[in-house]
Write a protein that holds these residues in place. Structure first.
Motif, PDB file in Angstrom:
ATOM      1  N   UNK A 201       0.843  -1.184   0.000  1.00 14.53           N
ATOM      2  CA  UNK A 201       0.000   0.000   0.000  1.00 14.53           C
ATOM      3  C   UNK A 201       0.881   1.238   0.000  1.00 14.53           C
ATOM      4  N   UNK A 202       0.365   2.304  -0.582  1.00 12.76           N
ATOM      5  CA  UNK A 202       1.067   3.584  -0.613  1.00 12.76           C
ATOM      6  C   UNK A 202       0.184   4.658  -0.002  1.00 12.76           C
ATOM      7  N   UNK A 203       0.761   5.415   0.926  1.00 12.40           N
ATOM      8  CA  UNK A 203       0.072   6.569   1.511  1.00 12.40           C
ATOM      9  C   UNK A 203       0.422   7.798   0.670  1.00 12.40           C
ATOM     10  N   UNK A 204      -0.563   8.328  -0.033  1.00 21.27           N
ATOM     11  CA  UNK A 204      -0.316   9.440  -0.949  1.00 21.27           C
ATOM     12  C   UNK A 204       0.016  10.748  -0.233  1.00 21.27           C
TER      13      UNK A 204
ATOM     14  N   UNK B  88      -4.884  -0.833  10.131  1.00 21.12           N
ATOM     15  CA  UNK B  88      -5.126  -2.273  10.246  1.00 21.12           C
ATOM     16  C   UNK B  88      -5.571  -2.830   8.896  1.00 21.12           C
ATOM     17  N   UNK B  89      -5.066  -4.008   8.576  1.00 17.31           N
ATOM     18  CA  UNK B  89      -5.475  -4.736   7.381  1.00 17.31           C
ATOM     19  C   UNK B  89      -6.183  -6.009   7.805  1.00 17.31           C
TER      20      UNK B  89
ATOM     21  N   UNK C   5      -9.164  -7.522   0.641  1.00 13.24           N
ATOM     22  CA  UNK C   5      -8.367  -6.797   1.624  1.00 13.24           C
ATOM     23  C   UNK C   5      -9.101  -5.528   2.032  1.00 13.24           C
ATOM     24  N   UNK C   6      -9.275  -5.330   3.327  1.00  8.12           N
ATOM     25  CA  UNK C   6      -9.893  -4.124   3.855  1.00  8.12           C
ATOM     26  C   UNK C   6      -8.890  -3.380   4.736  1.00  8.12           C
ATOM     27  N   UNK C   7      -8.732  -2.095   4.470  1.00  6.68           N
ATOM     28  CA  UNK C   7      -7.811  -1.243   5.226  1.00  6.68           C
ATOM     29  C   UNK C   7      -8.604  -0.209   6.007  1.00  6.68           C
ATOM     30  N   UNK C   8      -8.228  -0.001   7.269  1.00  5.90           N
ATOM     31  CA  UNK C   8      -8.817   1.053   8.090  1.00  5.90           C
ATOM     32  C   UNK C   8      -7.714   1.735   8.889  1.00  5.90           C
TER      33      UNK C   8
ATOM     34  N   UNK D 258     -10.086   1.770   2.812  1.00  7.79           N
ATOM     35  CA  UNK D 258      -9.890   1.390   1.412  1.00  7.79           C
ATOM     36  C   UNK D 258     -10.076  -0.108   1.294  1.00  7.79           C
ATOM     37  N   UNK D 259     -10.407  -0.547   0.102  1.00  7.75           N
ATOM     38  CA  UNK D 259     -10.588  -1.981  -0.146  1.00  7.75           C
ATOM     39  C   UNK D 259      -9.996  -2.346  -1.494  1.00  7.75           C
TER      40      UNK D 259
END
Length: 267
Positions: A68-71, A84-85, A198-201, A213-214
């Motif tokens: 994942x990339x944090x823009x 968390x993933x 995959x779910x990101x919070x 994000x998913x």
């Protein structure tokens, strides 16, 4: 007007939350010599590496990775806290509809080694059962996600991504991957899943609001025997530069174990 404004505001905030994080398009699987670290970080790694060199039949289990990339990595307030993933593997029931319930041993205990969370598809029609199973990550939590995050799943006897026969072989091999199956073609052949969800919070430090994000990975998104190109680079002023345009770039893994042929994927 007030209600319409509130709805518009909530939609804008949702888009902001979803837009801060991007997933890589491919997943990669590293195996064999592609897993050996150059220069062990601690004594335990050194012992494991030396043992693997002495025993040819002991192969570490492959690992699946996505990132994942944090823009917002350029801004001091762009950090995402308490990230968390959570991953689910969507698979078809290997036992068939005639054996839909977990198998029982002589003592009445279930012997199924992986428990499904959800079952879909109507059992009244002749369709395979779809199971959604937790997929454990070795690094599924990140307290201070700032730049790039590579998530890792070990494809071992607990992994829902491979056939049950392979999981049984790993158990008989005392947790190691069978040497005869330690090549890109065999690893790809023993994968058995439909999707990886995959779910990101997390919580944005800038807005104190939830970021989410998913990403859904299909079987064809997984490439065996490759690794991600490093997106982090040391700048001229000893600062860390994030080359976000390399998020999806991969190269063949280190070591002598070759990756799968990508000719068919490029056509």
């Amino acid at each position: 007007a007030g209600a319409a404004g509130a709805i518009l505001y909530s939609k804008v905030e949702k888009i902001k939350g979803e837009g801060q994080v991007s997933f890589s398009d491919p997943c990669v699987i590293r195996f064999g010599s592609g897993l050996v670290r150059i220069g062990a970080e601690n004594e335990e790694d050194e012992l494991d590496e030396e043992r693997l060199k002495k025993t040819k039949n002991l192969c570490p289990c492959p690992v699946l990775e996505f990132r994942l990339l944090n823009h917002n990595h350029r801004t001091p307030m762009g950090v995402i806290a308490n990230s968390e993933l959570r991953c689910l593997a969507s698979v078809e029931d290997e036992h068939g509809e005639d054996k839909s319930a977990p198998r029982q041993d002589s003592g009445g205990r279930g012997t199924e080694d992986i428990a499904p969370l959800t079952i879909t598809d109507d059992q009244r029609v002749n369709l395979p059962r779809r199971l959604f199973i937790n997929m454990e990550l070795t690094n599924g939590e990140h307290p201070f996600f700032r730049r790039c995050w590579t998530a890792t799943h070990v494809i071992d006897e607990k992994s829902p991504l491979i056939r049950k026969k392979m999981r049984d072989r790993i158990i008989k091999n005392h947790g190691f991957w069978p040497a005869r199956n330690n090549n890109a073609a065999q690893i790809k052949r023993n994968l058995k899943f439909k999707q990886i969800i995959v779910n990101f919070t997390g919580v944005s430090k800038r807005t104190s609001k939830e970021v989410h994000a998913q990403r859904v990975y299909e079987y064809g998104d997984v490439i065996v025997g490759y690794q991600f190109v490093n997106v982090l680079h040391k700048g001229d002023e000893d600062n860390v530069v994030v080359r976000g345009h390399l998020l999806n770039d991969i190269t063949e893994q280190n070591g002598e174990d070759k990756g799968e042929d990508l000719t068919s994927l490029m056509q």
